[in-house]
Design an enzyme around this catalytic site. Structure first.
Site, PDB file in Angstrom:
ATOM      1  N   GLN A  11      50.541  51.570  45.809  1.00  0.00           N
ATOM      2  CA  GLN A  11      51.266  52.792  45.494  1.00  0.00           C
ATOM      3  C   GLN A  11      51.185  53.780  46.654  1.00  0.00           C
ATOM      4  O   GLN A  11      50.160  53.862  47.318  1.00  0.00           O
ATOM      5  CB  GLN A  11      50.637  53.414  44.243  1.00  0.00           C
ATOM      6  CG  GLN A  11      51.584  54.311  43.511  1.00  0.00           C
ATOM      7  CD  GLN A  11      51.164  54.512  42.072  1.00  0.00           C
ATOM      8  OE1 GLN A  11      50.644  53.609  41.444  1.00  0.00           O
ATOM      9  NE2 GLN A  11      51.394  55.693  41.553  1.00  0.00           N
ATOM     10  N   SER A  91      45.438  47.159  45.596  1.00  0.00           N
ATOM     11  CA  SER A  91      45.644  47.708  44.250  1.00  0.00           C
ATOM     12  C   SER A  91      46.878  47.086  43.582  1.00  0.00           C
ATOM     13  O   SER A  91      46.885  45.892  43.279  1.00  0.00           O
ATOM     14  CB  SER A  91      45.738  49.233  44.327  1.00  0.00           C
ATOM     15  OG  SER A  91      45.818  49.792  43.048  1.00  0.00           O
ATOM     16  N   LEU A  92      47.941  47.856  43.419  1.00  0.00           N
ATOM     17  CA  LEU A  92      49.201  47.341  42.860  1.00  0.00           C
ATOM     18  C   LEU A  92      49.654  46.072  43.580  1.00  0.00           C
ATOM     19  O   LEU A  92      50.184  45.140  42.967  1.00  0.00           O
ATOM     20  CB  LEU A  92      50.274  48.431  42.993  1.00  0.00           C
ATOM     21  CG  LEU A  92      51.730  48.019  42.780  1.00  0.00           C
ATOM     22  CD1 LEU A  92      51.976  47.678  41.325  1.00  0.00           C
ATOM     23  CD2 LEU A  92      52.668  49.113  43.254  1.00  0.00           C
ATOM     24  N   ARG A 116      51.538  49.047  33.367  1.00  0.00           N
ATOM     25  CA  ARG A 116      50.296  49.434  34.052  1.00  0.00           C
ATOM     26  C   ARG A 116      50.414  50.877  34.555  1.00  0.00           C
ATOM     27  O   ARG A 116      49.517  51.703  34.362  1.00  0.00           O
ATOM     28  CB  ARG A 116      50.032  48.478  35.222  1.00  0.00           C
ATOM     29  CG  ARG A 116      48.776  48.779  36.051  1.00  0.00           C
ATOM     30  CD  ARG A 116      48.701  47.752  37.192  1.00  0.00           C
ATOM     31  NE  ARG A 116      47.496  47.875  38.026  1.00  0.00           N
ATOM     32  CZ  ARG A 116      47.453  48.521  39.191  1.00  0.00           C
ATOM     33  NH1 ARG A 116      48.549  49.142  39.641  1.00  0.00           N
ATOM     34  NH2 ARG A 116      46.329  48.559  39.895  1.00  0.00           N
ATOM     35  N   HIS A 200      41.410  53.966  40.017  1.00  0.00           N
ATOM     36  CA  HIS A 200      40.241  53.169  40.395  1.00  0.00           C
ATOM     37  C   HIS A 200      38.905  53.881  40.190  1.00  0.00           C
ATOM     38  O   HIS A 200      38.041  53.885  41.050  1.00  0.00           O
ATOM     39  CB  HIS A 200      40.374  52.653  41.837  1.00  0.00           C
ATOM     40  CG  HIS A 200      41.565  51.767  42.000  1.00  0.00           C
ATOM     41  ND1 HIS A 200      41.626  50.503  41.443  1.00  0.00           N
ATOM     42  CD2 HIS A 200      42.749  51.966  42.609  1.00  0.00           C
ATOM     43  CE1 HIS A 200      42.808  49.965  41.725  1.00  0.00           C
ATOM     44  NE2 HIS A 200      43.519  50.837  42.417  1.00  0.00           N
ATOM     45  N   GLN A 249      40.258  45.650  37.671  1.00  0.00           N
ATOM     46  CA  GLN A 249      40.760  46.274  38.899  1.00  0.00           C
ATOM     47  C   GLN A 249      41.233  47.714  38.681  1.00  0.00           C
ATOM     48  O   GLN A 249      41.099  48.561  39.562  1.00  0.00           O
ATOM     49  CB  GLN A 249      41.897  45.407  39.460  1.00  0.00           C
ATOM     50  CG  GLN A 249      42.358  45.790  40.845  1.00  0.00           C
ATOM     51  CD  GLN A 249      43.870  45.888  40.919  1.00  0.00           C
ATOM     52  OE1 GLN A 249      44.524  46.421  40.036  1.00  0.00           O
ATOM     53  NE2 GLN A 249      44.426  45.370  41.987  1.00  0.00           N
TER      54      GLN A 249
END
Length: 311
Positions: A11, A91-92, A116, A200, A249
């Site tokens: 992101q 991440s994403l 998500r 996170h 995650q």
């Protein structure tokens, strides 16, 4: 021969118009945007190419649009016969890595990341959470600052991006305290990030639980290409581990620097950042000056990458 890795953006890499040039030149890229529109039930091309940056910044829009654009670029590379030895995503981007590895269908992945994004956004009321980038301070010192700041609220390292750049996440007061402590310890900068939620960290455990319910409806298959996960900076050992790691995650630190070091230790000497932006390329160069780094987001970068890979 050294190995080739594909890495996928997270992101923040979104931009109005991303992927348009590739779609105009490659039917497979254009078809990718159409597939995403069909899976999501709205015109994603219109949102990305004719929309505005505010709409793209809404997390539940950001996530599927970045994954779609990244898969479009990935498919162009696949069509050119380029196959990586290992994949990972920030991440994403880990969802795109799984799509690339064949463990997840694109339509499932794009629907999943929309949910998500929604769950991550809804989990923490606006104004309650924050994130900050700590520049030029060791990981040990940043962890110590987080532990000290945790006395006033939740605060933990969210992203270990590269040497000298670690992002922290948590409750506003605790993140502010962490920034103050980091500066006292000698950080060059400690700057709050313009994000809509504290990604996170433990504040997002509930979002992971909601995501777990969505994942029950998604079939995962064996990985055809090895995937390194953010949670452990190690290989996902079997398809049974994919869902638990994706759930974890959401609220765990992203071990990106370690991921890159792991790849290099295993013989990767060439990286291609696939998708919008060049943030990951910058991180990789800070980890090692001895590897080749390319990116693919438009025609110019694609041509440069193909030239470099064929050299």
């Amino acid at each position: 021969m050294g190995k080739l890795a594909f890495v996928f953006a997270g992101q923040g890499a979104q931009a109005v118009g991303m992927g348009k040039e590739l779609a105009e030149n490659f039917p497979i890229a254009d078809k990718t945007f159409d597939e995403a529109s069909e899976a999501l039930g709205f015109d994603i091309k219109d949102m990305i190419w004719n929309g505005d940056s505010e709409t793209l910044m809404i997390t539940e829009n950001t996530q599927p649009t970045i994954v779609t654009m990244s898969v479009a670029a990935l498919r162009v590379l696949q069509e050119k016969g380029i196959k990586p030895d290992v994949v990972a995503g920030l991440s994403l981007g880990e969802y795109t890595a799984h799509i690339a590895s064949g463990s997840m269908e694109f339509a499932d992945g794009v629907r999943l990341v929309k949910k998500r994004g929604k769950y991550m956004q809804e989990e923490v009321p606006v104004g309650k959470g924050a994130m900050a980038a700590i520049i030029a301070l060791s990981a040990e010192d940043v962890i110590a600052c987080c532990e000290e700041a945790s006395k006033v609220g939740i605060c933990s390292p969210a992203n270990f991006n590269c040497p000298g750049q670690i992002v922290v996440s948590g409750e506003v007061e605790a993140v502010d305290k962490c920034c103050e402590l980091a500066k006292e310890k000698g950080a060059k900068r400690a700057l709050k990030l313009p994000v809509s939620a504290p990604f996170h960290c433990a504040m997002l455990i509930g979002a992971g639980e909601k995501l777990a319910k969505e994942l029950e409806n998604v079939e995962v298959k064996d990985m055809q290409i090895p995937v390194i996960t953010n949670v452990t900076a190690d290989y996902v050992s079997s398809k049974e581990d994919i869902k638990p790691l994706l759930i974890k995650q959401v609220s765990s630190s992203v071990k990106w620097e370690e991921t890159i070091r792991r790849m290099i230790a295993d013989g990767v000497d060439t990286f291609v950042e696939v998708g919008p932006g060049k943030a990951l390329s910058g991180f990789i160069k800070k980890v090692s000056r001895d590897v080749k780094v390319f990116n693919v987001e438009d025609m110019a970068s694609l041509e440069k990458t193909l030239e470099g890979l064929n050299a």
